[in-house]
Design a protein around this motif. Structure first.
Motif, PDB file in Angstrom:
ATOM      1  N   ILE A 272       0.854  -1.191   0.000  1.00 19.60           N
ATOM      2  CA  ILE A 272       0.000   0.000   0.000  1.00 19.60           C
ATOM      3  C   ILE A 272       0.887   1.238   0.000  1.00 19.60           C
ATOM      4  N   ASN A 273       0.481   2.236  -0.736  1.00 20.98           N
ATOM      5  CA  ASN A 273       1.249   3.476  -0.815  1.00 20.98           C
ATOM      6  C   ASN A 273       1.464   4.061   0.585  1.00 20.98           C
ATOM      7  N   GLY A 274       2.722   4.377   0.894  1.00 21.45           N
ATOM      8  CA  GLY A 274       3.051   4.953   2.189  1.00 21.45           C
ATOM      9  C   GLY A 274       3.531   3.948   3.220  1.00 21.45           C
ATOM     10  N   GLU A 275       3.467   2.643   2.920  1.00 22.62           N
ATOM     11  CA  GLU A 275       3.928   1.634   3.862  1.00 22.62           C
ATOM     12  C   GLU A 275       5.435   1.713   4.072  1.00 22.62           C
ATOM     13  N   LEU A 276       5.873   1.233   5.242  1.00 23.19           N
ATOM     14  CA  LEU A 276       7.300   1.128   5.509  1.00 23.19           C
ATOM     15  C   LEU A 276       7.872  -0.088   4.784  1.00 23.19           C
ATOM     16  N   SER A 277       9.078   0.053   4.288  1.00 22.03           N
ATOM     17  CA  SER A 277       9.774  -1.049   3.631  1.00 22.03           C
ATOM     18  C   SER A 277      11.185  -1.114   4.193  1.00 22.03           C
ATOM     19  N   TYR A 278      11.778  -2.305   4.112  1.00 23.18           N
ATOM     20  CA  TYR A 278      13.099  -2.517   4.693  1.00 23.18           C
ATOM     21  C   TYR A 278      13.989  -3.235   3.683  1.00 23.18           C
ATOM     22  N   LEU A 279      15.139  -2.634   3.406  1.00 24.55           N
ATOM     23  CA  LEU A 279      16.117  -3.226   2.503  1.00 24.55           C
ATOM     24  C   LEU A 279      17.075  -4.091   3.315  1.00 24.55           C
ATOM     25  N   TYR A 280      17.166  -5.387   2.944  1.00 19.60           N
ATOM     26  CA  TYR A 280      18.076  -6.309   3.619  1.00 19.60           C
ATOM     27  C   TYR A 280      19.419  -6.259   2.899  1.00 19.60           C
ATOM     28  N   TYR A 281      20.464  -5.837   3.637  1.00 19.58           N
ATOM     29  CA  TYR A 281      21.791  -5.673   3.036  1.00 19.58           C
ATOM     30  C   TYR A 281      22.790  -6.531   3.801  1.00 19.58           C
ATOM     31  N   GLN A 282      23.527  -7.377   3.081  1.00 15.50           N
ATOM     32  CA  GLN A 282      24.521  -8.251   3.717  1.00 15.50           C
ATOM     33  C   GLN A 282      25.845  -8.173   2.967  1.00 15.50           C
ATOM     34  N   HIS A 283      26.925  -8.038   3.716  1.00 11.43           N
ATOM     35  CA  HIS A 283      28.249  -8.067   3.119  1.00 11.43           C
ATOM     36  C   HIS A 283      29.207  -8.765   4.079  1.00 11.43           C
ATOM     37  N   THR A 284      30.391  -9.103   3.606  1.00 12.42           N
ATOM     38  CA  THR A 284      31.352  -9.888   4.373  1.00 12.42           C
ATOM     39  C   THR A 284      32.388  -8.974   5.027  1.00 12.42           C
ATOM     40  N   ILE A 285      32.612  -9.191   6.343  1.00  5.53           N
ATOM     41  CA  ILE A 285      33.637  -8.464   7.084  1.00  5.53           C
ATOM     42  C   ILE A 285      34.833  -9.394   7.268  1.00  5.53           C
ATOM     43  N   ASN A 286      35.977  -8.993   6.774  1.00  5.05           N
ATOM     44  CA  ASN A 286      37.169  -9.842   6.828  1.00  5.05           C
ATOM     45  C   ASN A 286      37.874  -9.700   8.169  1.00  5.05           C
ATOM     46  N   THR A 287      37.263 -10.278   9.190  1.00 10.38           N
ATOM     47  CA  THR A 287      37.831 -10.306  10.539  1.00 10.38           C
ATOM     48  C   THR A 287      37.789 -11.753  11.041  1.00 10.38           C
ATOM     49  N   PRO A 288      38.934 -12.330  11.454  1.00  9.02           N
ATOM     50  CA  PRO A 288      38.928 -13.726  11.914  1.00  9.02           C
ATOM     51  C   PRO A 288      38.250 -13.877  13.270  1.00  9.02           C
ATOM     52  N   GLY A 289      37.691 -15.042  13.501  1.00  6.98           N
ATOM     53  CA  GLY A 289      37.040 -15.299  14.774  1.00  6.98           C
ATOM     54  C   GLY A 289      36.405 -16.673  14.793  1.00  6.98           C
ATOM     55  N   TYR A 290      35.474 -16.864  15.721  1.00  2.00           N
ATOM     56  CA  TYR A 290      34.839 -18.170  15.922  1.00  2.00           C
ATOM     57  C   TYR A 290      33.349 -17.964  16.175  1.00  2.00           C
ATOM     58  N   TRP A 291      32.535 -18.839  15.587  1.00  4.95           N
ATOM     59  CA  TRP A 291      31.094 -18.828  15.850  1.00  4.95           C
ATOM     60  C   TRP A 291      30.799 -19.739  17.039  1.00  4.95           C
ATOM     61  N   VAL A 292      30.083 -19.210  18.027  1.00  3.46           N
ATOM     62  CA  VAL A 292      29.655 -20.008  19.179  1.00  3.46           C
ATOM     63  C   VAL A 292      28.213 -19.635  19.501  1.00  3.46           C
ATOM     64  N   PRO A 293      27.466 -20.546  20.116  1.00  2.00           N
ATOM     65  CA  PRO A 293      26.117 -20.176  20.552  1.00  2.00           C
ATOM     66  C   PRO A 293      26.179 -19.175  21.701  1.00  2.00           C
ATOM     67  N   VAL A 294      25.181 -18.331  21.799  1.00  2.00           N
ATOM     68  CA  VAL A 294      25.141 -17.339  22.868  1.00  2.00           C
ATOM     69  C   VAL A 294      25.106 -18.015  24.233  1.00  2.00           C
ATOM     70  N   SER A 295      24.553 -19.228  24.290  1.00  2.00           N
ATOM     71  CA  SER A 295      24.474 -19.963  25.555  1.00  2.00           C
ATOM     72  C   SER A 295      25.846 -20.353  26.085  1.00  2.00           C
ATOM     73  N   ALA A 296      26.904 -20.246  25.245  1.00  2.00           N
ATOM     74  CA  ALA A 296      28.258 -20.602  25.683  1.00  2.00           C
ATOM     75  C   ALA A 296      28.984 -19.421  26.306  1.00  2.00           C
ATOM     76  N   LEU A 297      28.365 -18.273  26.417  1.00  2.39           N
ATOM     77  CA  LEU A 297      29.009 -17.066  26.919  1.00  2.39           C
ATOM     78  C   LEU A 297      28.410 -16.652  28.245  1.00  2.39           C
ATOM     79  N   THR A 298      29.255 -16.092  29.081  1.00  4.42           N
ATOM     80  CA  THR A 298      28.814 -15.543  30.359  1.00  4.42           C
ATOM     81  C   THR A 298      29.497 -14.203  30.579  1.00  4.42           C
ATOM     82  N   ASP A 299      28.914 -13.377  31.428  1.00  8.23           N
ATOM     83  CA  ASP A 299      29.444 -12.036  31.668  1.00  8.23           C
ATOM     84  C   ASP A 299      30.860 -12.084  32.219  1.00  8.23           C
TER      85      ASP A 299
END
Length: 369
Positions: A272-299
């Motif tokens: 509908i004219n006037g509705e909000l729309s959202y552009l999904y933008y993804q790009h690659t950041i060349n920074t080394p690291g590791y993927w872990v679940p959030v449940s594996a982290l503590t303060d």
């Protein structure tokens, strides 16, 4: 006699004590010590990644290809309204009509004047022709002929003027009928039947059905990575569309400090004219690291986070906490870096049951994302 009995009684008591002590020692030797129980934990292996995908959403507004205030080019009284808000119309369809009675009366007057001009013109031509014949015989002077020719030219000019006035009148009559300039939907009716409107006042707001576009502002560095014609993912409400970049702005908005993108949605997009729309933008950041679940982290402390790593200790593992930094999060996963190394084992859940230095066993082996 009494002394002998006392001695015998004492000897019997000592024998009973010795028997009791021997029995107790035998009972202690028969009880085996209990085996120590170690807590079992769920662990995964740290997999090194050279980069991570960074996703962002930029908001904008849906606009039809044309949103036009449609009105008459003339002032006048609205005599007829054939459509209303919410109606669908096609190009060339009549939307409204002005009262044309004054224009029709003017048209009749102009035609009457034209007929009068024709009669005067016919008489002037006949008079001039007779005068030319008489001039040959010397009965008409050159002055009279010039006056007759001037009168004839004046009548011919008046005819041209009346013809032009009739065309203008007819054009006004035609423009008293309001036609749809394109196919679309009436979103709003502004004036009512019988209302006198001024010149150029819009009667309807008409929204074009096709060529629906989203106008979205993005940072300058993001705009430099995009090209005209590129396919992008666009979200409106909970619906995703494959849209195409129709144009990239050439200037920076002084308020939002963004560059405006014009993105064309599919023709069947339910928006509908006037509705909000959202552009999904993804790009690659060349920074080394590791993927872990959030449940594996503590303060941790000083803005850092902790992860529990399993260090081999004989046939078991010792729990160590390491300081890490969260670089990026995506849903239930986090991309981290810090005092950890590739292929180390870490505890992926149940951290509240553990303390640093505790000896544990590994329950399961899963691979992190």
């Amino acid at each position: 006699m009494d002394i002998s009995k006392a001695f015998a009684h004492h000897k019997l008591l000592l024998g009973l004590i010795v028997i009791a002590l021997l029995t107790a020692c035998q009972d202690e030797q028969t009880i085996a010590p209990a085996a120590q129980i170690y807590q079992s934990v769920s662990a995964s292996e740290l997999i090194a990644a050279p980069s991570y995908p960074y996703a962002q959403e930029f908001s904008g507004t849906i606009r039809a290809g044309n949103t036009t205030g449609v009105g008459f080019e003339l002032a006048g009284k609205i005599n007829e309204l054939t459509v209303d808000s919410g109606d669908s119309v096609v190009k060339g369809q009549r939307l409204a009509q002005l009262d044309t009675r004054l224009l029709l009366a003017e048209k009749n007057e102009l035609f009457a004047n034209l007929q009068q001009n024709k009669a005067d013109l016919d008489l002037a031509i006949a008079t001039l022709n007779r005068s030319l014949e008489l001039n040959k015989q010397g009965y008409v002077s050159a002055q009279q002929l010039d006056e007759l020719k001037g009168q004839l030219n004046s009548l011919q000019a008046a005819k041209s003027r009346l013809s032009a006035s009739i065309e203008v009148n007819q054009l006004k009559i035609d423009k008293s009928e309001l036609l749809a300039p394109f196919t679309g939907t009436i979103s709003k009716r502004i004036h009512n039947l019988g209302e006198v409107i001024s010149l150029g006042s819009p009667v309807f707001t008409l929204i074009e059905r096709s060529n629906v576009q989203a106008y979205i502002g993005v940072p300058v560095d993001v705009s430099h990575t995009l090209t005209t014609g590129q396919t992008v993912k666009l979200r409106v409400r909970n619906q995703f569309y494959q849209a195409s970049i129709a144009g990239i702005g050439a200037e920076l908005d002084p308020i939002t400090r963004t560059v405006e993108l014009r993105v064309t949605l599919p023709s069947d997009a339910n928006v509908i004219n006037g509705e909000l729309s959202y552009l999904y933008y993804q790009h690659t950041i060349n920074t080394p690291g590791y993927w872990v679940p959030v449940s594996a982290l503590t303060d941790g402390v000083r803005g850092l986070w902790n992860i529990y790593v399993l260090v081999p200790s004989n046939d078991r593992y010792r729990v160590e906490h390491r300081d890490v930094e969260i670089i990026y999060t995506s849903q239930d996963n986090a991309f981290i870096n810090g005092a950890v190394s590739a292929n180390e084992l870490y505890v992926n859940q149940g951290l509240h049951k553990l303390v640093a230095g505790q000896i544990v066993t590994r329950q399961a082996s899963t691979v992190a994302r």
